[in-house]
Design a protein around this motif. Structure first.
Motif, PDB file in Angstrom:
ATOM      1  N   LYS A   5      14.071  10.898 -25.843  1.00 57.44           N
ATOM      2  CA  LYS A   5      13.338  11.361 -25.023  1.00 57.44           C
ATOM      3  C   LYS A   5      12.134  10.224 -24.741  1.00 57.44           C
ATOM      4  CE  LYS A   5      11.578  14.679 -22.303  1.00 57.44           C
ATOM      5  NZ  LYS A   5      11.968  14.846 -20.910  1.00 57.44           N
ATOM      6  N   LYS A   8       7.466   8.430 -19.292  1.00 56.46           N
ATOM      7  CA  LYS A   8       7.607   7.861 -17.927  1.00 56.46           C
ATOM      8  C   LYS A   8       7.104   6.326 -18.048  1.00 56.46           C
ATOM      9  CE  LYS A   8       4.946   7.932 -13.884  1.00 56.46           C
ATOM     10  NZ  LYS A   8       3.899   8.683 -12.987  1.00 56.46           N
ATOM     11  N   TYR A  38       9.296   6.847 -10.944  1.00 54.64           N
ATOM     12  CA  TYR A  38       9.476   7.918 -11.747  1.00 54.64           C
ATOM     13  C   TYR A  38       9.546   9.106 -10.827  1.00 54.64           C
ATOM     14  CZ  TYR A  38       9.814  10.969 -15.514  1.00 54.64           C
ATOM     15  OH  TYR A  38      10.253  12.123 -16.489  1.00 54.64           O
ATOM     16  N   ASP A  39      10.396   9.509 -10.242  1.00 58.18           N
ATOM     17  CA  ASP A  39      10.349  10.589  -9.040  1.00 58.18           C
ATOM     18  C   ASP A  39      11.316  11.520  -9.486  1.00 58.18           C
ATOM     19  OD1 ASP A  39       9.966  12.349  -6.957  1.00 58.18           O
ATOM     20  OD2 ASP A  39      10.188  10.798  -5.674  1.00 58.18           O
ATOM     21  N   PRO A  40      11.236  12.517 -10.174  1.00 54.03           N
ATOM     22  CA  PRO A  40      12.024  13.654 -10.468  1.00 54.03           C
ATOM     23  C   PRO A  40      12.460  14.485  -9.064  1.00 54.03           C
ATOM     24  CG  PRO A  40      10.084  14.017 -12.022  1.00 54.03           C
ATOM     25  CD  PRO A  40       9.720  12.726 -10.849  1.00 54.03           C
ATOM     26  N   ASN A  59      14.867   4.342  -9.365  1.00 52.61           N
ATOM     27  CA  ASN A  59      14.219   5.788  -9.860  1.00 52.61           C
ATOM     28  C   ASN A  59      14.605   5.846 -11.415  1.00 52.61           C
ATOM     29  OD1 ASN A  59      13.066   8.050 -10.067  1.00 52.61           O
ATOM     30  ND2 ASN A  59      14.073   8.991  -8.394  1.00 52.61           N
ATOM     31  N   THR A  61      14.130   8.306 -13.435  1.00 52.24           N
ATOM     32  CA  THR A  61      14.270   9.905 -13.618  1.00 52.24           C
ATOM     33  C   THR A  61      15.792  10.285 -13.583  1.00 52.24           C
ATOM     34  OG1 THR A  61      14.147  10.644 -11.295  1.00 52.24           O
ATOM     35  CG2 THR A  61      12.150  10.498 -13.143  1.00 52.24           C
ATOM     36  N   LYS A  65      21.261  11.452 -18.580  1.00 56.10           N
ATOM     37  CA  LYS A  65      20.838  12.219 -19.797  1.00 56.10           C
ATOM     38  C   LYS A  65      21.760  11.958 -21.154  1.00 56.10           C
ATOM     39  CE  LYS A  65      17.784  13.832 -17.345  1.00 56.10           C
ATOM     40  NZ  LYS A  65      17.014  12.678 -16.685  1.00 56.10           N
TER      41      LYS A  65
END
Length: 191
Positions: A5, A8, A38-40, A59, A61, A65
């Motif tokens: 984790k 940003k 960083y634009d979720p 981007n 984001t 994962k």
């Protein structure tokens, strides 16, 4: 450690570093600085924006994962190489991009579909050429990018399913003997 984790700011900094390393990999072609965001809320990920001075947008984001820090760095370097490839391989410049889109539009009639086709065409040319320079990297990038999609396969549009299948066929045609064992192992681990 799996699934790190990162903040940003850390993701943006890693993306900037990896873009710069990718520029170095190509001996510093004269291209504009990327716009790293960083634009979720956005589904837009990694692309060159013809309406924003032909500038690359990353981007962060949309980094897949569950990756380790090393995998995040690899992913961002490979995606940066991919975007840089659009400047130096295909479509190379805005004029060529417009010509490819226009040719596609003559066939399909729809500007939106023509843009999609032209982008996919440029992606395939870019990926195959970069695979000759950096064996295995485009395959690893596609594996990272589609791994999560495979869990949602039934929800994908038929067009996206076709594109994924075309890439799978393309990569089975590539001579894997030129790809290092480490990279082949990474591809198998991701898939």
């Amino acid at each position: 450690m799996k699934g790190e984790k990162l903040s940003k700011d850390m993701l943006i900094e890693i993306a900037r570093d990896m873009f710069n390393k990718a520029l170095e990999d190509f001996f510093y072609p004269p291209i504009p600085e990327p716009r790293i965001i960083y634009d979720p809320k956005s589904s837009e990920g990694f692309y060159i924006d013809p309406e924003n001075d032909w500038k690359t947008t990353l981007n962060v984001t949309l980094v897949p994962k569950g990756l380790t820090l090393d995998e995040i760095k690899k992913f961002l370097r490979f995606v940066s190489r991919h975007e840089i490839g659009h400047y130096i391989i295909c479509p190379y410049d805005l004029v060529t991009s417009i010509l490819i889109i226009s040719a596609a539009k003559k066939v399909v009639g729809s500007y939106e579909i023509a843009m999609f086709i032209a982008n996919f065409f440029a992606d395939v040319i870019d990926d195959v050429e970069r695979n000759g320079i950096f064996p295995g990297d485009p395959i690893i990038l596609d594996a990272f990018s589609t791994r999560d999609l495979k869990n949602e396969y039934k929800k994908l549009s038929p067009l996206i399913k076709v594109l994924i299948r075309v890439k799978e066929i393309l990569w089975t045609e590539i001579n894997l003997s030129k790809i290092s064992k480490d990279k082949r192992d990474m591809i198998n681990k991701i898939n």
